[in-house]
Design a protein around this motif. Sequence first.
Motif, short mmCIF file in Angstrom:
data_model
loop_
_atom_site.label_atom_id
_atom_site.label_comp_id
_atom_site.label_asym_id
_atom_site.label_seq_id
_atom_site.Cartn_x
_atom_site.Cartn_y
_atom_site.Cartn_z
N SER A 163 0.83 -1.21 0.00
CA SER A 163 0.00 0.00 0.00
C SER A 163 0.86 1.26 0.00
O SER A 163 0.57 2.23 -0.71
N ILE A 164 1.93 1.23 0.78
CA ILE A 164 2.84 2.39 0.83
C ILE A 164 3.60 2.52 -0.48
O ILE A 164 3.77 3.63 -1.01
N ARG A 165 4.03 1.39 -1.02
CA ARG A 165 4.75 1.41 -2.31
C ARG A 165 3.87 1.99 -3.41
O ARG A 165 4.32 2.83 -4.19
N LYS A 166 2.62 1.58 -3.45
CA LYS A 166 1.69 2.09 -4.47
C LYS A 166 1.44 3.58 -4.29
O LYS A 166 1.37 4.33 -5.26
N PHE A 167 1.31 4.02 -3.03
CA PHE A 167 1.06 5.45 -2.76
C PHE A 167 2.18 6.30 -3.33
O PHE A 167 1.94 7.29 -4.03
N TYR A 168 3.42 5.92 -3.04
CA TYR A 168 4.55 6.73 -3.50
C TYR A 168 4.83 6.52 -5.00
O TYR A 168 5.35 7.44 -5.65
N ASP A 169 4.49 5.36 -5.54
CA ASP A 169 4.59 5.18 -6.99
C ASP A 169 3.65 6.15 -7.70
O ASP A 169 4.02 6.77 -8.71
N ASP A 170 2.44 6.30 -7.17
CA ASP A 170 1.48 7.26 -7.73
C ASP A 170 1.99 8.69 -7.56
O ASP A 170 1.81 9.54 -8.44
N TYR A 171 2.62 8.95 -6.42
CA TYR A 171 3.16 10.30 -6.17
C TYR A 171 4.24 10.64 -7.20
O TYR A 171 4.32 11.78 -7.67
N LEU A 172 5.06 9.67 -7.56
CA LEU A 172 6.14 9.90 -8.53
C LEU A 172 5.61 10.24 -9.92
O LEU A 172 6.33 10.79 -10.75
N LYS A 173 4.35 9.90 -10.18
CA LYS A 173 3.76 10.17 -11.49
C LYS A 173 3.42 11.65 -11.67
O LYS A 173 3.14 12.09 -12.78
N GLU A 174 3.40 12.39 -10.56
CA GLU A 174 3.15 13.83 -10.66
C GLU A 174 4.30 14.48 -11.41
O GLU A 174 5.46 14.05 -11.32
N GLU A 175 4.00 15.53 -12.13
CA GLU A 175 5.00 16.20 -12.96
C GLU A 175 6.02 16.93 -12.08
O GLU A 175 5.68 17.87 -11.37
N PRO A 176 7.29 16.49 -12.10
CA PRO A 176 8.29 17.17 -11.28
C PRO A 176 8.80 18.44 -11.94
O PRO A 176 8.62 18.66 -13.13
N LYS A 177 9.48 19.25 -11.14
CA LYS A 177 10.12 20.46 -11.66
C LYS A 177 11.62 20.25 -11.66
O LYS A 177 12.15 19.41 -10.94
N GLU A 178 12.31 21.02 -12.47
CA GLU A 178 13.77 20.94 -12.50
C GLU A 178 14.34 21.83 -11.40
O GLU A 178 13.81 22.89 -11.08
N ALA A 179 15.45 21.37 -10.82
CA ALA A 179 16.16 22.19 -9.83
C ALA A 179 16.83 23.36 -10.55
O ALA A 179 17.17 23.28 -11.73
N VAL A 180 17.03 24.45 -9.85
CA VAL A 180 17.66 25.64 -10.43
C VAL A 180 19.06 25.82 -9.84
O VAL A 180 19.37 25.34 -8.75
N LYS A 181 19.90 26.55 -10.57
CA LYS A 181 21.27 26.75 -10.11
C LYS A 181 21.39 27.97 -9.20
O LYS A 181 22.35 28.11 -8.46
N GLU A 182 20.43 28.87 -9.28
CA GLU A 182 20.43 30.03 -8.40
C GLU A 182 19.12 30.07 -7.66
O GLU A 182 18.09 29.67 -8.17
N VAL A 183 19.16 30.62 -6.46
CA VAL A 183 17.98 30.65 -5.61
C VAL A 183 17.45 32.07 -5.53
O VAL A 183 18.19 33.00 -5.28
#
Length: 202
Positions: free
Chosen positions: A138-158
Amino acid sequence: MQRIIFCIVLFFTSFSSGSIQVEATSWVVLEPQEVVSRAEVVVLGKYDFSSNPIPGGQSIFNGLSFEVTKVYKGEDIPTTITAGIDGFDHGWVDEFQQQGGEMLIFLERKDPSFLTPVGGPNGMIQINNGQVVHPEESIRKFYDDYLKEEPKEAVKEVINNKVSNNQIPIEDKQAFPFQTLVLVLGVLFIILFGVIRFRKRN
């Protein structure tokens, strides 16, 4: 009699020290939804165990450089942040990463020096080849679904100051003028003390 008292004191000291250690390294299992809701920053990447650890101010965590590959929550997150990790987790995390794994970490502000994983290991999810590694389905499936959300790229400056690219916490940056003031006052006090002592001698 003194030896008996010493042995009793030594026993209770050892017992209490052991109790503290067990308490510090045991974590209550949290529901995945609570982990997600508590997290201020969620990133995928790897801890850099070659970096110099930063001692935690008010927790059992120490801070390590974390190389960010994807950002799932948080604004203007740099490619390198300082993320907390329990000292007892260094071994298995390092071994898992050396085998090609990555960590999906859910971070919150519990330590004044850096962000820390929500509920310790609750906020540290193992990822291998894009798949969650967890014994509970159940936990594996929850986070597998979470990973399907569109991620953002990290930036070099804050832009904002939530996480620093040069890994100096905001609190430390604000503390520099105060530390300088304390140092100056200390030097002035030593000089004043020397002058008074010199005058008394003369």
